[in-house]
Design a protein around this motif. Structure first.
Motif, PDB file in Angstrom:
ATOM      1  N   UNK A  17       1.310  -1.235   0.005  1.00  0.00           N
ATOM      2  CA  UNK A  17       0.261   0.024   0.145  1.00  0.00           C
ATOM      3  C   UNK A  17       0.722   1.026   0.050  1.00  0.00           C
ATOM      4  N   UNK A  18       0.532   2.096  -1.056  1.00  0.00           N
ATOM      5  CA  UNK A  18       1.033   3.405  -1.041  1.00  0.00           C
ATOM      6  C   UNK A  18       0.481   4.375   0.149  1.00  0.00           C
ATOM      7  N   UNK A  19       0.668   5.309   0.663  1.00  0.00           N
ATOM      8  CA  UNK A  19       0.036   6.296   1.343  1.00  0.00           C
ATOM      9  C   UNK A  19       0.181   7.838   0.257  1.00  0.00           C
ATOM     10  N   UNK A  20      -0.594   8.661   0.191  1.00  0.00           N
ATOM     11  CA  UNK A  20       0.032  10.261  -0.638  1.00  0.00           C
ATOM     12  C   UNK A  20       0.305   9.295  -1.755  1.00  0.00           C
ATOM     13  N   UNK A  21      -0.642   9.745  -2.670  1.00  0.00           N
ATOM     14  CA  UNK A  21      -0.311   9.663  -4.556  1.00  0.00           C
ATOM     15  C   UNK A  21       0.410  11.417  -5.546  1.00  0.00           C
ATOM     16  N   UNK A  22       1.116  11.192  -4.427  1.00  0.00           N
ATOM     17  CA  UNK A  22       1.935  12.322  -5.275  1.00  0.00           C
ATOM     18  C   UNK A  22       2.877  12.033  -6.242  1.00  0.00           C
ATOM     19  N   UNK A  23       4.222  13.789  -6.237  1.00  0.00           N
ATOM     20  CA  UNK A  23       5.146  13.292  -7.091  1.00  0.00           C
ATOM     21  C   UNK A  23       5.778  12.518  -6.839  1.00  0.00           C
ATOM     22  N   UNK A  24       6.230  11.478  -5.400  1.00  0.00           N
ATOM     23  CA  UNK A  24       6.572  10.367  -4.612  1.00  0.00           C
ATOM     24  C   UNK A  24       5.649   9.203  -4.570  1.00  0.00           C
ATOM     25  N   UNK A  25       4.908   9.777  -4.242  1.00  0.00           N
ATOM     26  CA  UNK A  25       3.919   8.141  -3.606  1.00  0.00           C
ATOM     27  C   UNK A  25       3.604   7.522  -6.057  1.00  0.00           C
ATOM     28  N   UNK A  26       3.010   7.923  -6.525  1.00  0.00           N
ATOM     29  CA  UNK A  26       3.068   7.516  -7.184  1.00  0.00           C
ATOM     30  C   UNK A  26       3.515   7.213  -8.047  1.00  0.00           C
TER      31      UNK A  26
END
Length: 443
Positions: A17-26
């Motif tokens: 699971x990835x929490x936070x789908x911004x420039x790092x998470x996505x």
């Protein structure tokens, strides 16, 4: 706990699971999906989830075909429902860590995420924080919240680790898979779990002694950059008074095969890392009675560059065109904080626009990567503004243009020919003919 987790990772049975789908998470979500894992993407913003579920990308350098493949595989869940944290084996937290107005760490996103995760935490899971932060965050803040909210104990019931994000958005030479991953954990078993997980998506995992060491690694990398950028920004101002082009100096100096590393000046610093991260260390150092004079001096120099650039533009308007800044039509060329990306976080271009408008200028911008301004934390007044269309006729309506971001593909020759005054804060005009360069003011 560790052996079972590593076995599930190696067999690709583990759910990530990835929490936070911004420039790092996505990008991280895409990397684990490509490695064959069943993945879960969590974000509090329903608009992001909706776009991803529709196969759309909201980050310019991430192609929509990659999003379509992610969604179409049937191996990814995209949701705002944090209760589904219970379904994953590993969760990687990639949420913002900005500064407050007083330049203190704003840990509200990390705290809120930990509080949302804690009720759904179960035994055997790995929790990794990737957000840049001050040393001891993972052990003193994150672990404490997770333990209190779950009734479980870090190191015994669940594993916790820290692995700093090292993304460089838009860099064609390095991506999530090729950038070595630093990992520090609270126990040897947790380190084994984190190392096994990251080894599936990165070329090299670098184990360090502790979570606080890993946290310090990230800060050191960005303090190094901030200090060296401040140095060349100061040199730019000095050499300008001597009639010396700092870019010529750097180009010659970097021919030395040892003992020199080139850094380049600009109108200020932007992005999430360099303007923010050094102050996380400064803040934590005060707890130990240490005054970070070198870091703070670098911050002063870098934050003062927009004012110097605007001063150059104001002087050039008066000297070359006989016009005051008040009422002048000024085009800011480039809104993103660096070339070839759509990321405007902490961009000096926004500060430049604000300063010019405070002086009475009529300001527009052009940026092919940012067609419409999104809301930012510090400059909400610019939300909804649109980039102008690029044409000689449109450009001719401006008194001055300020090159703030040196995107590739911008027709600078047309800019210089069309606008009476062009001020270049990036050295981008050095590629033009000597005749055109002579019409440009460096800043």
């Amino acid at each position: 706990m560790a052996a079972a987790f590593v076995g599930r990772v190696e067999s690709r049975e583990a759910k990530v699971g990835i929490v936070g789908l911004g420039y790092v998470g996505l990008p991280l979500l895409l990397a684990f999906h490509a490695a064959g894992f069943r993945t879960f993407g969590f974000d509090i913003d329903p608009a992001k989830i909706e776009k991803l579920q529709g196969g759309k990308s909201y980050i310019h350098h991430i192609a929509e075909k990659r999003i379509a493949a992610l969604v179409g595989s049937g191996r990814t869940v995209l949701t705002t429902d944090y209760s589904r944290i219970a379904e994953v084996d590993a969760m990687l937290i990639c949420v913002p860590t900005p500064l407050t107005r007083y330049r203190d760490p704003d840990m509200s996103f990390v705290v809120a995420t930990a509080e949302a995760i804690a009720p759904h935490l179960r035994a055997g899971q790995l929790v990794t924080l990737e957000s840049t932060t001050y040393p001891m965050t993972s052990e003193d803040l994150l672990a404490a919240i997770l333990e209190q909210g779950s009734g479980l104990q870090a190191g015994r019931d669940f594993a916790i680790a820290y692995s700093p994000e090292r993304e460089d958005p838009g860099n064609p030479d390095f991506d999530t898979n090729s950038i070595p991953k630093v990992v520090g954990a609270d126990t040897a078993a947790a380190g084994d779990m984190a190392e096994a997980l990251y080894a599936t998506v990165t070329a090299r995992v670098v184990r360090v002694a502790s979570m606080r060491t890993a946290e310090a690694v990230k800060l050191t990398e960005n303090v190094f950059r901030a200090v060296n950028i401040a140095l060349v920004n100061e040199l730019k101002v000095i050499f300008d008074q001597m009639g010396i082009d700092v870019f010529d100096v750097i180009d010659a100096a970097k021919t030395k095969p040892f003992g020199f590393m080139p850094f380049y000046p600009g109108p200020g610093i932007g992005g999430h890392c360099i303007p923010v991260d050094p102050f996380y260390l400064t803040w934590k150092a005060r707890e130990f009675g240490i005054h970070t004079r070198f870091i703070e001096l670098a911050g002063e120099i870098n934050s003062g560059m927009p004012q110097w650039v605007v001063g150059r533009l104001v002087s050039a308007l008066s000297d070359r065109l006989g016009k005051p800044i008040r009422g002048a039509r000024v085009l800011v060329v480039g809104l993103a904080y660096k070339k070839n990306v759509d990321d405007v976080r902490e961009s000096p271009s926004l500060v430049l626009m604000e300063m010019l408008e405070e002086r009475g200028a009529l300001v527009d911008y052009y940026d092919p990567f940012v067609p419409v301004m999104r809301r930012t934390r510090k400059h909400g007044e610019f939300e909804g503004r649109a980039s102008i269309g690029w044409s000689p006729e449109a450009l001719a309506g401006y008194d001055a243009a300020l090159i703030a971001t040196d995107h590739d593909g911008i027709d600078l020759a047309t800019l210089v020919k069309s606008v009476p005054l062009v001020v270049d804060s990036r050295g981008a005009s050095r590629a033009l003919s000597p005749e055109l360069q002579a019409r440009v003011v460096r800043a």
